[in-house]
Design an enzyme around this catalytic site. Structure first.
Site, mmCIF file in Angstrom:
data_model
loop_
_atom_site.group_PDB
_atom_site.id
_atom_site.type_symbol
_atom_site.label_atom_id
_atom_site.label_comp_id
_atom_site.label_asym_id
_atom_site.label_seq_id
_atom_site.Cartn_x
_atom_site.Cartn_y
_atom_site.Cartn_z
ATOM 1 N N GLU A 134 -5.685 32.543 57.236
ATOM 2 C CA GLU A 134 -5.926 33.987 57.173
ATOM 3 C C GLU A 134 -5.527 34.624 58.500
ATOM 4 O O GLU A 134 -5.054 35.751 58.551
ATOM 5 C CB GLU A 134 -7.392 34.285 56.865
ATOM 6 N N SER A 182 -12.382 35.029 60.199
ATOM 7 C CA SER A 182 -12.161 33.925 59.257
ATOM 8 C C SER A 182 -10.799 33.290 59.502
ATOM 9 O O SER A 182 -9.773 33.973 59.525
ATOM 10 C CB SER A 182 -12.244 34.436 57.816
ATOM 11 N N ARG A 195 -6.361 39.383 49.857
ATOM 12 C CA ARG A 195 -5.910 39.294 51.258
ATOM 13 C C ARG A 195 -4.389 39.418 51.383
ATOM 14 O O ARG A 195 -3.763 38.773 52.222
ATOM 15 C CB ARG A 195 -6.387 37.983 51.904
#
Length: 317
Positions: free
Chosen positions: A297, A227, A178
């Site tokens: 996130e 998320s 990520r």
């Protein structure tokens, strides 16, 4: 009060894209919260973007956004300029070889998956379940269903803050979970992706599996940002949230989803303050419960309103 657009005078007279002073960010994000930005620019194409950046004073901050699927904009709005790439100028996907696709940064992930399916190119089914645009996927190495962007990218095209064009290889993007190490001032405009030849019915079956999974376990019809927290190494963020007793937790009009407790939702009247306060409350409770400090996130941007500042949990913030 003089707007930023007025203050810039004729400096941007040559740009062809759309300039909007005081654009409401709540209309551009899936959470539907956030104050105004000083100036919103939607460039006509890559050359127009370069011209805008060349003529914008260096002391004015610039922030690129995509479809706003994982952005939480604070109630005080955003200082400087926001660049939102237009679908017309940056939203095309073109097959350039048997296994490669050139895709604009504004194309939704789901549309790239569809284009790959139509071309008989496998390996892109995971994008069918990611609610964002390719620019964001390139920046954060978006992934799902066991596949990440790093596995498909050949090269990335970008414009820097001075209006100079760059081409970065997969290795130069410096991908990890990520995250990418690409310079923060780069605005991605397009990229070349590579998959592999595959039967269309096989690709469609994988895309259908992704869609069925999303509809079963995620609150996709809510005002959400996907998320909320990254998975800690070797663990699932949702389990950490659940074990800390935060499933269904609310702050004002914000709630951790009962369906998937790593999804934060605006139940109708949430403010940016409500949502960020909820997220930091969850982070504190998880830290107290398991000693794990979850990393966001979702990207939080902009200014807090006076007397409505959210203090981050833990020492890392």
């Amino acid at each position: 009060m003089t707007s930023l657009l007025d203050a810039l005078g004729d400096r941007l007279s040559g740009v062809r894209g759309r300039l909007t002073a005081g654009a409401e960010m709540r209309k551009l994000t899936w959470f539907q919260v956030g104050g105004p930005v000083d100036l919103l620019f939607q460039p006509a194409d890559e050359a127009d973007l370069a011209l805008f950046l060349q003529n914008l004073p260096d002391d004015i901050p610039v922030l690129p956004i995509g479809v706003g699927s994982n952005l939480l904009v604070r109630d005080g709005g955003i200082e400087g300029g926001v660049i939102r790439l237009s679908a017309k100028g940056f939203g095309r996907a073109e097959q350039i070889s048997d296994t490669r696709i050139l895709a604009g940064a504004a194309i939704p992930d789901k549309r790239l998956a569809a284009a790959a399916h139509d071309a008989g190119i496998g390996g892109f089914h995971f994008y069918h379940g990611i609610p964002g645009a390719i620019g964001g996927a390139l920046r954060m190495n978006a992934g799902a269903n066991g596949v990440e962007t790093v596995e498909r990218v050949v090269e990335v095209h970008a414009i820097d803050r001075k209006g100079k064009r760059h081409v970065l290889s997969n290795a130069e993007m410096g991908y990890s979970y990520r995250h990418s190490q690409a310079p923060a001032d780069l605005i991605f405009t397009s990229a070349i992706f590579e998959g592999y030849s595959a039967p269309q019915d096989e690709i469609r079956a994988k895309m259908d599996e992704v869609q069925t999974h999303r509809e079963t376990v995620q609150p996709i019809r809510e005002k959400t940002g996907g998320s909320t927290f990254k998975n800690p190494p070797g663990r699932s963020a949702w389990k950490e949230v659940d074990q800390a007793g935060c499933r269904g937790l609310t702050v004002g009009g914000a709630q951790m989803s009962e369906m998937h407790c790593n999804f934060m939702i605006n139940t109708g009247q949430a403010s940016g303050f409500d949502l960020e306060s909820l997220g930091e409350t969850v982070r504190r409770r998880v830290l107290e419960n398991s000693g794990t400090l979850l990393d966001w996130e979702i990207k939080r941007l902009g200014r807090f309103e006076a007397d409505r500042v959210v203090e981050p949990a833990g020492e890392r913030g």
